[in-house]
Scaffold this motif. Structure first.
Motif, PDB file in Angstrom:
ATOM      1  N   VAL A  25      -2.959   8.486  -4.412  1.00 24.54           N
ATOM      2  CA  VAL A  25      -2.951   8.626  -2.948  1.00 24.54           C
ATOM      3  C   VAL A  25      -2.007   9.755  -2.541  1.00 24.54           C
ATOM      4  O   VAL A  25      -2.313  10.541  -1.651  1.00 24.54           O
ATOM      5  N   ASP A  26      -0.873   9.838  -3.222  1.00 25.90           N
ATOM      6  CA  ASP A  26       0.092  10.891  -2.902  1.00 25.90           C
ATOM      7  C   ASP A  26      -0.506  12.278  -3.082  1.00 25.90           C
ATOM      8  O   ASP A  26      -0.292  13.162  -2.261  1.00 25.90           O
ATOM      9  N   SER A  30      -0.689   4.801  -6.462  1.00 29.81           N
ATOM     10  CA  SER A  30       0.189   5.447  -5.494  1.00 29.81           C
ATOM     11  C   SER A  30       0.265   6.955  -5.737  1.00 29.81           C
ATOM     12  O   SER A  30       0.261   7.749  -4.800  1.00 29.81           O
ATOM     13  N   THR A  70      -3.818   2.599   3.715  1.00 34.61           N
ATOM     14  CA  THR A  70      -2.473   3.096   3.436  1.00 34.61           C
ATOM     15  C   THR A  70      -1.546   2.719   4.575  1.00 34.61           C
ATOM     16  O   THR A  70      -1.986   2.335   5.644  1.00 34.61           O
ATOM     17  N   THR A  98      -5.969   4.139   7.491  1.00 32.67           N
ATOM     18  CA  THR A  98      -6.828   4.455   6.368  1.00 32.67           C
ATOM     19  C   THR A  98      -6.935   5.950   6.172  1.00 32.67           C
ATOM     20  O   THR A  98      -6.621   6.743   7.047  1.00 32.67           O
ATOM     21  N   MET A  99      -7.409   6.274   5.003  1.00 26.86           N
ATOM     22  CA  MET A  99      -7.538   7.663   4.595  1.00 26.86           C
ATOM     23  C   MET A  99      -8.948   7.805   4.042  1.00 26.86           C
ATOM     24  O   MET A  99      -9.405   6.946   3.299  1.00 26.86           O
ATOM     25  N   ASP A 135      -2.921  12.996  -0.455  1.00 29.51           N
ATOM     26  CA  ASP A 135      -2.167  13.255   0.751  1.00 29.51           C
ATOM     27  C   ASP A 135      -1.657  14.688   0.773  1.00 29.51           C
ATOM     28  O   ASP A 135      -1.627  15.341   1.806  1.00 29.51           O
ATOM     29  N   GLU A 136      -1.252  15.130  -0.404  1.00 33.18           N
ATOM     30  CA  GLU A 136      -0.758  16.501  -0.551  1.00 33.18           C
ATOM     31  C   GLU A 136      -1.848  17.499  -0.167  1.00 33.18           C
ATOM     32  O   GLU A 136      -1.569  18.549   0.414  1.00 33.18           O
ATOM     33  N   THR A 185      -4.094  16.984   2.110  1.00 36.13           N
ATOM     34  CA  THR A 185      -4.140  16.991   3.574  1.00 36.13           C
ATOM     35  C   THR A 185      -2.961  17.762   4.142  1.00 36.13           C
ATOM     36  O   THR A 185      -3.111  18.548   5.072  1.00 36.13           O
ATOM     37  N   ASP A 222       2.892   7.375   6.883  1.00 32.83           N
ATOM     38  CA  ASP A 222       4.051   8.163   6.470  1.00 32.83           C
ATOM     39  C   ASP A 222       4.254   9.281   7.480  1.00 32.83           C
ATOM     40  O   ASP A 222       3.325   9.663   8.170  1.00 32.83           O
ATOM     41  N   SER A 269       0.632   7.358   3.509  1.00 30.45           N
ATOM     42  CA  SER A 269      -0.193   8.544   3.682  1.00 30.45           C
ATOM     43  C   SER A 269       0.066   9.105   5.070  1.00 30.45           C
ATOM     44  O   SER A 269       0.438   8.376   5.977  1.00 30.45           O
ATOM     45  N   THR A 279       0.840  -1.195   0.000  1.00 28.98           N
ATOM     46  CA  THR A 279       0.000   0.000   0.000  1.00 28.98           C
ATOM     47  C   THR A 279       0.877   1.249   0.000  1.00 28.98           C
ATOM     48  O   THR A 279       1.944   1.251   0.588  1.00 28.98           O
TER      49      THR A 279
END
Lengths: 218, 212
Positions: B175-176, B172, A198, B56-57, B179-180, B182, A201, A48, A45
């Protein structure tokens, strides 16, 4: 002349403290270990910064592996009857003609990654041998024949009246269209809130989130 | 001749001459095999332990709205569109896409560079913020919740990031970029299907930059 005698020391060391420590560490690891559930596919995964805990019950997990195959699985350790409800629902709506034994086997099946046509064959195989079967993934890419829609619908009706989480566990290397197809299957069931699984991170220092967290904790 | 010890008589208690002393056995046990076993088990558990606890997100998707009246309106000047291509490349443009004789605002960057772009755009939007009644309501709500940043709660209300991953973008990457959002505290963002014009532009840029 009397010879000087060097007192012979035993080479034996007292192992007891060593044993104490060894078993202390051992007991720690036994307590802390949670065994990985058997997975049909290895998923790496992506990371995050968000650190919510993964729900372990009342959840549907859709797995996307690195070759964009989609698998469906239910997380419901507390109430195994949900598995029966879902497979019964799929059996009736899709007219698969599963035997009661095959339906019971669904409880042990970790993840389903086959089209409806091959489901009978998968469930006829004992759970411990299913790993040997090469699962082609649930067909999702064709929007007219997105079989995941049916699975989600079945899960939704089985968990009716309860909260149900939708987890999407994708491999970092899977491509976006597979993810989009999964999302569209969920959307077609009027579900708009998902959790992406995820790994944790670190939050980049001095980013806005970092500064905000510091202000809140102060 | 060997005699059978009957257990009676004087043999047990009185140790007269001729009665052999029982050899005292050492109470020490050789611990080495036990240590071996202990460490073997430790190594086993260390290897099987799942150390990375999965997290989780949240992701909320909007309902597909066909009716244009119900769609969210966005101020053109405060929209940042980010597109994800292959090989971890990121493309973006501010406001409306302009690629003609008057100019070109289609730019490419990487995941490292996109944070700077988001931060700058956010600052730019905040600098153009105009205070009004609805803004005050948002502030009050945030204040009630105990948000330490309630004063800033509505400064970036116009800022919208549109995320458009193309067919070559990996999960990926997706998700990145979420994430950015957030990390940079972007409150309004949406994942939207990419337009053909944008795909063509990405393809053309990839060809000129030699990205495979």
């Amino acid at each position: 002349m009397p010879s000087v005698k060097i007192p012979r020391k035993s080479t034996d060391t007292d192992m007891t403290p060593f044993v104490d420590i060894a078993f202390l560490i051992l007991s720690f690891f036994i307590m802390a270990t949670k065994f990985k559930p058997p997975e049909p596919v290895e998923i790496t995964t992506p990371g995050s910064v968000l650190s919510q805990k993964l729900p372990e019950n009342n959840a549907v997990m859709v797995i996307i592996d690195s070759s964009n195959k989609v698998y469906f699985t239910i997380l419901s350790d507390k109430d195994k009857s949900k598995f029966d409800d879902i497979i019964e629902n799929i059996n009736t709506t899709r007219n698969l003609g599963l035997t009661p034994a095959e339906k019971t086997n669904f409880r042990q099946t970790f993840a389903v990654g086959v089209p409806f046509g091959s489901l009978k064959q998968l469930l006829a195989t004992p759970a411990d041998q299913q790993g040997a079967i090469k699962q082609p993934g649930i067909p999702v890419m064709d929007s007219a024949n997105n079989e995941l829609v049916w699975w989600i619908a079945a899960a939704k009706s089985a968990f009716a009246g309860q909260s149900l989480n939708y987890l999407i566990k994708g491999d970092g290397h899977s491509k976006y269209p597979a993810f989009e197809a999964v999302v569209s299957a969920l959307k077609r069931n009027d579900e708009f809130k998902y959790n992406l699984v995820t790994a944790l991170d670190d939050i980049p220092s001095n980013s806005e989130l970092d500064l905000y967290n510091r202000r809140v904790t102060k | 001749m060997a005699s059978i010890d009957t257990g009676g008589g004087d043999s047990g208690h009185k140790k007269g001459p001729g009665v052999k002393k029982a050899k005292k056995l050492s109470t020490r046990v050789d611990m080495t095999p036990m240590v071996d076993l202990g460490f073997l088990l430790i190594t086993f558990f260390v290897f099987t332990a799942t150390m990375t606890t999965p997290t989780t997100m949240d992701l909320n998707m909007p309902k597909d709205v066909k009716d244009e009246k119900q769609q969210t309106e966005a101020k053109e000047s405060s929209v940042l569109t980010i597109m994800l291509g292959k090989a971890n490349q990121v493309y973006y443009y501010e406001g409306k896409l302009v690629v003609d004789a008057t100019g070109n605002n289609f730019k490419s960057t990487t995941f490292k560079g996109i944070r700077e772009v988001i931060i700058n755009k956010k600052k730019d939007v905040i600098s153009r913020h105009q205070h009004d009644e609805t803004c005050k309501k948002t502030q009050d709500k945030a204040k009630e919740k105990g948000d330490p940043d309630w004063e800033k709660a509505c400064l970036d209300r116009d800022f919208i990031v549109v995320i458009k991953p193309d067919a070559d973008a990996t999960y990926s990457n997706t998700v990145d970029i979420l994430d950015e959002m957030t990390i940079n505290q972007v409150k309004t963002y949406a994942m939207v299907k990419i337009l053909q014009q944008e795909i063509d532009l990405i393809k053309a840029t990839e060809a000129t930059n030699g990205i495979k």
